[in-house]
Design an enzyme around this catalytic site. Sequence first.
Site, PDB file in Angstrom:
ATOM      1  N   ARG A 117       0.820  -1.237   0.000  1.00  0.00           N
ATOM      2  CA  ARG A 117       0.000   0.000   0.000  1.00  0.00           C
ATOM      3  C   ARG A 117       0.844   1.273   0.000  1.00  0.00           C
ATOM      4  O   ARG A 117       0.393   2.334   0.429  1.00  0.00           O
ATOM      5  CB  ARG A 117      -0.969   0.035   1.177  1.00  0.00           C
ATOM      6  N   LYS A 139       3.485  11.701 -10.794  1.00  0.00           N
ATOM      7  CA  LYS A 139       2.654  10.882 -11.671  1.00  0.00           C
ATOM      8  C   LYS A 139       3.387   9.573 -11.937  1.00  0.00           C
ATOM      9  O   LYS A 139       4.548   9.587 -12.366  1.00  0.00           O
ATOM     10  CB  LYS A 139       2.389  11.590 -13.001  1.00  0.00           C
ATOM     11  N   GLU A 181      10.804  19.274 -23.984  1.00  0.00           N
ATOM     12  CA  GLU A 181      10.052  19.489 -22.736  1.00  0.00           C
ATOM     13  C   GLU A 181      10.572  20.737 -22.003  1.00  0.00           C
ATOM     14  O   GLU A 181       9.820  21.405 -21.304  1.00  0.00           O
ATOM     15  CB  GLU A 181      10.123  18.249 -21.835  1.00  0.00           C
ATOM     16  N   LYS A 223       8.021  23.396 -13.005  1.00  0.00           N
ATOM     17  CA  LYS A 223       7.182  22.220 -12.744  1.00  0.00           C
ATOM     18  C   LYS A 223       6.816  22.184 -11.265  1.00  0.00           C
ATOM     19  O   LYS A 223       5.670  21.910 -10.901  1.00  0.00           O
ATOM     20  CB  LYS A 223       7.894  20.938 -13.165  1.00  0.00           C
ATOM     21  N   GLU A 233      -3.963  17.710 -10.556  1.00  0.00           N
ATOM     22  CA  GLU A 233      -4.478  18.158 -11.864  1.00  0.00           C
ATOM     23  C   GLU A 233      -5.996  18.352 -11.835  1.00  0.00           C
ATOM     24  O   GLU A 233      -6.727  17.805 -12.647  1.00  0.00           O
ATOM     25  CB  GLU A 233      -4.084  17.145 -12.957  1.00  0.00           C
ATOM     26  N   ARG A 238      -2.129  22.360 -13.676  1.00  0.00           N
ATOM     27  CA  ARG A 238      -1.186  21.300 -14.039  1.00  0.00           C
ATOM     28  C   ARG A 238      -1.403  20.845 -15.482  1.00  0.00           C
ATOM     29  O   ARG A 238      -0.477  20.399 -16.148  1.00  0.00           O
ATOM     30  CB  ARG A 238      -1.300  20.118 -13.067  1.00  0.00           C
ATOM     31  N   ASN A 242       0.545  19.820 -20.301  1.00  0.00           N
ATOM     32  CA  ASN A 242       0.201  19.000 -21.463  1.00  0.00           C
ATOM     33  C   ASN A 242       0.216  19.803 -22.760  1.00  0.00           C
ATOM     34  O   ASN A 242      -0.318  19.351 -23.771  1.00  0.00           O
ATOM     35  CB  ASN A 242      -1.177  18.359 -21.257  1.00  0.00           C
ATOM     36  N   HIS A 245       0.569  18.046 -25.997  1.00  0.00           N
ATOM     37  CA  HIS A 245       0.479  16.607 -25.747  1.00  0.00           C
ATOM     38  C   HIS A 245      -0.765  15.958 -26.355  1.00  0.00           C
ATOM     39  O   HIS A 245      -0.741  14.770 -26.647  1.00  0.00           O
ATOM     40  CB  HIS A 245       0.546  16.325 -24.245  1.00  0.00           C
ATOM     41  N   HIS A 249       0.164  12.768 -28.376  1.00  0.00           N
ATOM     42  CA  HIS A 249      -0.285  11.407 -28.064  1.00  0.00           C
ATOM     43  C   HIS A 249      -0.884  10.732 -29.297  1.00  0.00           C
ATOM     44  O   HIS A 249      -0.719   9.529 -29.496  1.00  0.00           O
ATOM     45  CB  HIS A 249      -1.285  11.427 -26.906  1.00  0.00           C
ATOM     46  N   HIS A 263       8.816  10.494 -27.575  1.00  0.00           N
ATOM     47  CA  HIS A 263       7.780  11.340 -26.983  1.00  0.00           C
ATOM     48  C   HIS A 263       8.113  12.830 -27.171  1.00  0.00           C
ATOM     49  O   HIS A 263       7.272  13.619 -27.598  1.00  0.00           O
ATOM     50  CB  HIS A 263       7.621  10.985 -25.499  1.00  0.00           C
TER      51      HIS A 263
HETATM   52  N1  GLY Z   1       4.050  15.331 -17.320  1.00  0.00           N
HETATM   53  C1  GLY Z   1       2.918  16.071 -16.970  1.00  0.00           C
HETATM   54  C2  GLY Z   1       2.652  16.149 -15.509  1.00  0.00           C
HETATM   55  O1  GLY Z   1       3.465  15.719 -14.731  1.00  0.00           O
HETATM   56  O2  GLY Z   1       1.618  16.591 -15.103  1.00  0.00           O
END
Ligand code: GLY
Length: 362
Positions: A117, A139, A181, A223, A233, A238, A242, A245, A249, A263
């Site tokens: 957990r 993430k 990025e 960031k 998000e 946040r 993207n 993106h 994607h 990517h």
């Molecule tokens: N890579 C996008 C984020 O971490 O929200």
Amino acid sequence: MTTHYTTLHVALPHSPYDILIGESLLDRFAAMLPPSLSKSRKFFICDSNTELYARRIAGESPVFSVSAGEQSKSFSVFQDVLSWLLDHQVDRHSLIVAVGGGVVGDLAGFAAASVMRGVPVVQVPTSLLAMVDSSVGGKTGINMPQGKNLVGAFHQPSMVICDLEVLKTLPERELKAGYAEILKYALLGDSAFFDWLETHGQEVLDLNPEAVSYAVKRSCEMKRDIVVADEKETSGRRALLNLGHTFAHAFEAVMGYDGRLLHGEAVAVGMVCAMELSVRKNLMSAQQVERVVQHLSRLGLKAHLKDLRLPADVQAETLLEIMRGDKKAAEGSINFILMRGIGQAFLTGDVAKDDVIQVLTQ
Ligand code: GLY
């Protein structure tokens, strides 16, 4: 040995942590760890490209190496990682250390979020992209046959250690993909950073120590600020990360994830598409887009859809359908990050299908 590094503190109320950015940090890995974790039993997870680094810092601790590549972000490899951890009697006082790029960080981070957990994880990103994006912010996840990153968890790392020296062994193509990025941060929220990149971008790619250190630091700072403001998000802030993106994607989906399109390469072109969409909506000038395209081209990065060489039978409608299936699509309308100018991105669902088709066909 003195080690010079910058510390950025991520002041999340329930899970604060530091990002360390500097040189020769791997050699002092144990000394860098927060005191609460330095005595934990450690489990290192890496891939075939980063195993040497992992073994260098692991000492006697166990190391699990997965095959390099996106295919390792799968349910079956995830299960292998969990089985290995349990076979080695992982417990809640253990520490997982992810040594690698985005795939390893996401996979090991999700294993850390799930096993017993949740156990702490330290991220040791070894690619430029992982240093400036995926290792920071918590993430984690894996891909499913239905799409990328569809199963995962938010699990903040206990520390992120960016040793800039490891970038020296990164293939040039990967460096350039990571650079996209970095550029993303400038485009989404800091026009002065874009001015700086116009002057110093080549130095970053040449791994000039001051330039690369500043670019990684500025990206991680941005960031960090976004993650602290909108960890899960939920507010739209946040989502700005993207930028490009939604397009990217779709490009990745039609190319497959076999390394033909990285990517970051997809993101670079995706950002130009997002800007072209912004021009169509009279939000920004075509001259500003041209400035970004020139910047990408000067550095040898792909900038236009045609540069991606998507399969000839891929229609704009196909790409649009993939975008609709993207997990960020809310009830049929697709969310895009658009721009009111360099450094001024915002989230909107107000985009006409025809405008997207036009951008994908021009
Ligand atoms: N890579 C996008 C984020 O971490 O929200």
